[in-house]
Design a protein around this motif. Sequence first.
Motif, mmCIF file in Angstrom:
data_model
loop_
_atom_site.group_PDB
_atom_site.id
_atom_site.type_symbol
_atom_site.label_atom_id
_atom_site.label_comp_id
_atom_site.label_asym_id
_atom_site.label_seq_id
_atom_site.Cartn_x
_atom_site.Cartn_y
_atom_site.Cartn_z
ATOM 1 N N LEU A 1 -23.263 8.843 11.982
ATOM 2 C CA LEU A 1 -22.008 8.497 11.312
ATOM 3 C C LEU A 1 -20.883 9.450 11.693
ATOM 4 N N GLU A 2 -21.236 10.665 12.064
ATOM 5 C CA GLU A 2 -20.212 11.625 12.490
ATOM 6 C C GLU A 2 -19.501 11.128 13.740
ATOM 7 N N LEU A 3 -20.281 10.592 14.677
ATOM 8 C CA LEU A 3 -19.699 10.040 15.907
ATOM 9 C C LEU A 3 -18.866 8.804 15.602
ATOM 10 N N LEU A 4 -19.364 7.955 14.688
ATOM 11 C CA LEU A 4 -18.636 6.738 14.335
ATOM 12 C C LEU A 4 -17.296 7.072 13.692
ATOM 13 N N LEU A 5 -17.273 8.065 12.793
ATOM 14 C CA LEU A 5 -16.028 8.444 12.138
ATOM 15 C C LEU A 5 -15.047 9.043 13.139
ATOM 16 N N GLU A 6 -15.557 9.810 14.085
ATOM 17 C CA GLU A 6 -14.685 10.433 15.090
ATOM 18 C C GLU A 6 -13.967 9.387 15.932
ATOM 19 N N ASN A 7 -14.666 8.275 16.209
ATOM 20 C CA ASN A 7 -14.084 7.227 17.063
ATOM 21 C C ASN A 7 -13.287 6.192 16.278
ATOM 22 N N THR A 8 -13.387 6.210 14.935
ATOM 23 C CA THR A 8 -12.683 5.185 14.144
ATOM 24 C C THR A 8 -11.773 5.800 13.084
ATOM 25 N N ARG A 9 -11.533 7.109 13.140
ATOM 26 C CA ARG A 9 -10.807 7.795 12.077
ATOM 27 C C ARG A 9 -9.375 7.264 11.912
ATOM 28 N N HIS A 10 -8.818 6.644 12.946
ATOM 29 C CA HIS A 10 -7.444 6.121 12.858
ATOM 30 C C HIS A 10 -7.392 4.805 12.111
ATOM 31 N N PHE A 11 -8.573 4.222 11.827
ATOM 32 C CA PHE A 11 -8.591 2.900 11.195
ATOM 33 C C PHE A 11 -9.277 2.907 9.823
ATOM 34 N N THR A 12 -9.641 4.073 9.320
ATOM 35 C CA THR A 12 -10.328 4.146 8.027
ATOM 36 C C THR A 12 -9.835 5.350 7.240
#
Length: 618
Positions: A52-63
């Motif tokens: 989830l850390e990787l997912l948040l890093e790549n989607t932080r601009h949309f969540t």
Amino acid sequence: MIPFFPMFYKDELIYSVISRYHRHSGNISITQTTKDLFGKKKYIIPDLTTDLELLLENTRHFTVESINEWINNHTLYNYYTNFNTDAVKATIKKYMIKGNGENKLHYLTGQVASTVKEPMYFKYCPKCWQEDTDKYGETYWRTYHQLPSVLVCLEHMSFLEESTEYFRQINTQFTNTNINVCALKEENIEEISKINTHFLFSLARESYKITIKNYNFCPDNLSAIYRSILRENGYINVNGNINQIKLKEDFIKFYGVGFLELMQSLPSGVDGECWLRAITRKQRKSFHPVRHLLIIHFLGESVDTIYEHHNTAYNPFGIGPFLCLNAAAEHYLEPVITDLKVTTCRDTKKPVGTFHCLCGFVYSRRGPDVTTEDNLKIGRIKEFGDTWFEKLNHLINQEKLSYRACARVLKVDTNTVIKYAKSKEKAEIKVNQEKDDIKNLWLELRNKFPDYSRAQLRKINPSLYMRLYRFDKEWLLENSPAKVKQENNLARINWHERDLQILKEVKFAVAELRNSQKPVRLTLSKIGMTIRHLSLLEKKLHKLPLTKEYIDDVSETIEEFQKRRIKWSIKQLDLEDLSLWRIRREAGIKASFYSKLDPEISLNIETKLSNSVGLREL
């Protein structure tokens, strides 16, 4: 950088959001989608999504949600860990955030070992599906719909149905949530409809609660709470043993076989094979959440109220001190009793309390106490005690009351007064006669052995002495031989002579130790054990100055002993075997002393070599 990422819907699985991203992105390959979101190829776990850390890093601009909010609101983490230990929770969360633990997750939660299996297909509510498509143009997989303990939708109070999509994709493809794939599947719910819907909705509500909230349950505390409530309901006796047969029968009767089979939790087998037996004992393994929820609901509690019983003890007769019901005592009806023993009635299996008062009055009654009037009840008087008998004697002999009047004062039956009044008189006559007989026996014993002391007479007949001591101690002391003052005949020790004697033995022991085949370190304890006077040397050495001076002179420090071992080792070896490592091994030198003792070894080697060369020249 990805151009977009779907927003989260209420109670949507992270897996579902990723599935929608895959469909909207137009990616054909699952590998491309995982590389977009995680930067690598990976398998997406539906219930406990990892990395989830990787997912948040790549989607932080949309969540706007954090990782913890994702875990609590969009995974089944809380559901599967609420009844586990803090250590297990922390480990699972670490794997979900950091990754590298996908293969261990379901072993840690207990899902793999559990006989409660997860759904094979994704489940959905037809009404939710219709509302979603009308509102959003698409639907999604809800978290709590996928739980094995949930068969109904809490929003529409309707039965869930199975989709055509596997919960765990064998072909490593995402499940789709579009209208075509998620078309309504006809399902035969006739069997489910026969189940008591009250249980279905209650269990669904409790399941949803533990899915969205961490209750911080502790397995050991829960086990104690279960036992406490079971004790209150009569399933545990005062010895702490659970009536497992009755518990199982009542549990099955409460839910019904059909419902328990639907929840994959019908109690069966014995001992460790029966989950109901195991969960009510000390929990040595984890249990599926549905089974905790079933036992909690059976006990009349919920996940919100179960911890109200934490640290509560079962007291069938209340909390002491308890009332003394001895009408002859001054503290009658006062809470003075602290000695309560609880046993189990053989016939009714109910608790029986035996109350012991300091006045000697002992009574019992069958519990548990339900009303405040119950603590005034006496089931059986086991002992009346001296206070009661003294009062009875006073009422009869001094106040000259009738038996009936005495009974009214003492709160007992008239026949009880008559019985003990007459038995008391007989007992007193008998006791007085016995006392006179015992005294005569003691006087005869004194006349037979006039020169014996009191201790010697006591040894001849100890039981007679003890009975007299208890009955009439003053008479015994007056009619016993006078105490003879003993003289202290202990000879004083001549410590100077003892010092010379021990010194001689010590010198002999030191000579023996020095001439032993293998070097032995000279210490106080070793010398003491050799002469078999270790205790004397440890405790009285200050009284043996000559011995102390000699022992201090010959005692070796560790370094001195090691040097002596080095010299001994070199003497044992031939010239061609004189090497540093061999001498170390022969002398038993530890590695930590190498740097300190190696110069000593080298010096002794040179000395031996030079001596050998000198001998050859001669």
